[in-house]
Design a protein around this motif. Structure first.
Motif: not given
Length: 570
Positions: A21, A23, A68, A71, A220, A229-230
């Motif tokens: 992840c 941001e 993040i 998440v 997501m 990957r997000v």
């Protein structure tokens, strides 16, 4: 994998050092990236703290911006056996006061034991106003608590989160979505976006969509499900700087990035030729277009505008979904799926019949929203039975990713989720409230049952009228119109925002556009295109049209503005 816990634990074990992840800030600059191992470590730390604060089955409100921390909080709830309640962050809209009423309603309905939030919100009166809910600042959870975490033994049938509906047609209700629902929908989305054809180490999803909303949350989860990957952007990045969205897709070589129709139109209107020259969109394979009516003109305009940046015509794919089915119900999987039905407008309005337009008569173009995945059953139903071929009906859905109902609302659950058909007596169908039809395996959606405007026995879809109004005068903003019934004599009321940097004057001789000129253009266009009489026309300044937290126009609240327009009226 059967639960969200399985999803993250499995990826962390198999790919600990792979970026999970990232941001970004509103300018597209990287704030933080976590690998799968780092993400799971923070999730366990937070879950351990939650287990000391709440009990399995308790609700945990997530009041966090895109990033993040959201998440971490979302998966920590799963790891602790709690039910996550994604909610809009108060600072997302006008300092928070506009969302406070909605948040208060969610708190009363979900009865959370804890709120996972930011330091700013934890210390503000906004959280204090929500009652005796324990705040936990996700960014401040101490490292090293993971050893205290105990696996609660979450099962697929256990609730994972409550997705509160946007409230575009009624008061928000909490859709109960189980771990099994979410994993089944993520698996279907992986097929839709062709994730198996991409190396998981290179699979990337870029999203600016509000992560508390179903489409943003699904992006997501859909990025992490195959081990990709997000990349998360703030929603305001798209509205303030559309280039930032496409630039992130270009820089991170995103395979998937999806949005509502308006976002694609915004990019066409706002991104300059100089900015286009800096983009490489050749790696962008799937751009789903959903959450609001899909316009064929938008698909073609966006493809043409960014063809020079390497965008493939096959990238844009219409889709359809709703929170009651996690998000995804149908979607275009092949270029040929992006079809358009050209229908006779009168036959559709008067009899719900699907016939080709007659020469010289009005027609209506409807974009196909794609095919049905293998784990769902989609039917078109009229009067409680499957609609005959060639007729319109309500879209009903059953399958693995469909919720069993609303949180603590048995009557609303039975009304919405209790559909029965004679050929499948054991199946309960979700009545979506959307009108549509199936043709050659494709679903076409016409509009909401509740929004249908009936005049002299003819059905008129508000989205068609609103499109006409948007094009009636350059002073009216794009996708900033609500068409609603008015009075008892078959009239319409129109509420519309003006375009930015436009001034409207009611008095003659002013420096701005005359109000009467705009109203006359609206009435003339609607009469010519739809043979309808428009009564009051209310013009609002930009931002005045009532919308849900996901950006959909609230037509019922807009109708209340016909009298005087409220504080945002010209």
């Amino acid at each position: 994998m059967r639960t969200l816990v399985d999803l993250l634990r499995g990826q962390a074990a198999a790919n600990p050092d792979r970026p999970a992840c990232t941001e970004l800030d509103s300018h597209g600059q990287e704030v933080l990236t976590l690998t799968y191992a780092q993400l799971e470590q923070r999730v366990r730390d937070t879950a351990a703290l939650l287990q000391q604060t709440a009990s399995p089955g308790d609700r945990a409100m997530l009041m966090l911006p895109n990033g993040i921390d959201f998440v971490v909080a979302f998966f920590a709830c799963a790891y602790a056996g709690l039910v996550a309640v994604p909610s809009p962050a108060p600072d997302a809209i006008h300092g928070g006061r506009r969302t406070l009423g909605r948040l208060d309603g969610i708190v009363k309905d979900a009865d959370p034991a804890v709120v996972l939030t930011t330091a700013q919100h934890a210390e503000s009166s906004l959280v204090a106003d929500l009652g005796s809910v324990e705040p936990i600042v996700v960014a401040d959870v101490p490292a090293g608590l993971a050893g205290l975490w105990r696996d609660p033994g979450v099962r697929p049938e256990d609730p994972a989160f409550l997705q509160y509906t946007s409230g575009s047609t009624s008061a928000p209700k909490g859709v109960v979505l189980t771990h099994g629902n979410v994993v089944a929908n993520a698996a279907a989305i992986a097929v839709l976006v062709e994730a198996p054809r991409c190396d998981p180490a290179e699979f990337c999803v870029v999203s600016w969509l509000p992560i508390f909303h179903d489409m943003g949350l699904a992006q997501m989860i859909g990025g992490l499900y195959p081990g990709g990957r997000v990349v998360l952007l703030p929603p305001m990045a798209l509205l303030m700087r559309p280039f930032v969205w496409l630039d992130a897709i270009s820089r991170f070589r995103a395979w998937v990035s999806s949005a509502p129709n308006f976002a694609y139109e915004l990019c066409v209107a706002k991104i300059t030729e100089e900015q286009k020259a800096r983009l490489d969109l050749s790696g962008w394979r799937v751009a789903l277009n959903g959450a609001e009516p899909v316009r064929h003109s938008t698909l073609t305009a966006f493809t043409a505008a960014f063809a020079g940046a390497g965008l493939s015509p096959a990238t844009l794919r219409p889709c359809y979904g709703l929170a009651e089915a996690v998000v995804y119900v149908t979607g275009a999987r092949e270029p040929d799926d992006a079809r358009v039905a050209d229908l006779d407008a009168a036959a559709l309005a008067e009899r719900g019949e699907l016939v080709a337009p007659r020469p010289g008569h009005p027609s209506r173009q409807v974009v196909a929203c794609g095919r049905v995945p293998a784990n769902l059953d989609v039917r078109i139903v009229a009067d409680g039975a499957p609609a005959p071929d060639g007729l319109v009906g309500e879209v009903w859905v059953a399958g693995d990713s469909v919720s069993a109902g609303y949180w603590r609302q048995p009557e609303a659950t039975e009304a919405r989720f209790g559909g029965r058909l004679a050929d499948r007596p054991g199946a309960a169908y979700l009545r979506t409230g959307d009108l549509g039809f199936l043709r050659d395996g494709q679903l076409y959606v016409l509009g909401r049952v509740d929004d249908l405007i009936i005049v002299d026995g003819r059905n008129h879809y508000p989205t068609d009228i609103e499109r006409t109004v948007s094009a009636a005068h350059p002073a009216i903003g794009t996708d900033c119109v609500a068409a609603v019934p008015y009075g008892d004599d078959g009239q319409l009321g129109i509420v519309a925002e003006t375009a930015r940097q436009v001034r409207v004057d009611r008095a003659a001789g002013g420096a701005g556009v005359p109000y009467d000129e705009v109203a006359a253009a609206v009435r003339r266009a609607v009469a010519e295109e739809h043979q309808l009489h428009v009564g009051p026309v209310t013009l609002l300044r930009p931002g005045g049209l009532p919308r849900t937290t996901s950006g959909k126009v609230q037509r019922r609240r807009s109708r209340e503005l016909l009298a005087d327009g409220g504080p945002k009226a010209w």
